[in-house]
Design an enzyme around this catalytic site. Sequence first.
Site, mmCIF file in Angstrom:
data_model
loop_
_atom_site.group_PDB
_atom_site.id
_atom_site.type_symbol
_atom_site.label_atom_id
_atom_site.label_comp_id
_atom_site.label_asym_id
_atom_site.label_seq_id
_atom_site.Cartn_x
_atom_site.Cartn_y
_atom_site.Cartn_z
ATOM 1 N N ASP A 11 12.235 40.436 -24.056
ATOM 2 C CA ASP A 11 11.832 41.131 -23.015
ATOM 3 C C ASP A 11 10.506 41.660 -23.414
ATOM 4 O O ASP A 11 10.965 43.292 -23.494
ATOM 5 C CB ASP A 11 12.824 41.781 -21.935
ATOM 6 C CG ASP A 11 14.545 40.747 -21.658
ATOM 7 O OD1 ASP A 11 13.624 40.135 -21.303
ATOM 8 O OD2 ASP A 11 15.293 41.377 -21.856
ATOM 9 N N ASP A 130 19.674 35.898 -12.508
ATOM 10 C CA ASP A 130 20.335 36.877 -12.994
ATOM 11 C C ASP A 130 21.485 37.391 -11.112
ATOM 12 O O ASP A 130 21.059 36.861 -10.124
ATOM 13 C CB ASP A 130 18.824 38.064 -12.298
ATOM 14 C CG ASP A 130 18.525 37.665 -13.502
ATOM 15 O OD1 ASP A 130 18.383 37.455 -14.980
ATOM 16 O OD2 ASP A 130 16.990 38.689 -12.796
#
Length: 248
Positions: A11, A130
């Site tokens: 990330d 998500d």
Amino acid sequence: MLCKRLIACLDVRDGRVVKGTNFVSLRDAGDPAELAARYDAEGIDEVVVLDVSATIEGRRALARTIESAASRLFIPLTVGGGVRTLDDAAALFDAGADKISVNSAALADPGLITRIAARYGSQAVIVAIDAKNGAVHGRSGSSDTGREAEAWAREAWERGAGEILLTSIDRDGTRAGFDTALTRLVSRAVQIPVIASGGAGEPAHFLDVFTTGEADAALAASVFHFSEHAVSDLKRFLAGSGLPIREC
């Protein structure tokens, strides 16, 4: 039976790898290119680079970061963040990506999945989902879309996605184990590989998501970034448990 895959997730924010819990409280974890090269050498099967602020900031993922990571990899590289158009996807492929991950833009315009797949092939399109309590959230997990993960995964597959990257927001960064119930639900809803993400903390968690969760691949960050579990040791554990695993 296809080999189960281990995937390291980077990330990235402002050119640095970050890691948090439940998508917040981010801390620095290192340089993307250096971490990517380390994982390649250690035997990870794939690397995913997600520019976590690109969508919120309304821009493409940073091409320089992608180019730097891609130049040091000999394994597949997936890139996500800020992909809203075919031109955005093309820019990331040109920077060295082998696959593109789409999330919020695909929720707003599901036809984007089909357009990218038509040009580059379904194998190059990953739809990232998500989910929190089974509900799909967009914009880096900040907004409830009103969709259910199972239904959205099925639609993404039907529109041309080649893989689903399923992240449990509830488990993200907790190291409490993957959400195997959610992973199994989505895996049974589609006929494409499902990558489980969120909650990895120990080798048994990977075994659980591959067996009980029926995942095709497992993605993790913290346990790899901070060298808590060597990739080779994890692969030996999984192979010893009877799973088909690629050798380092």
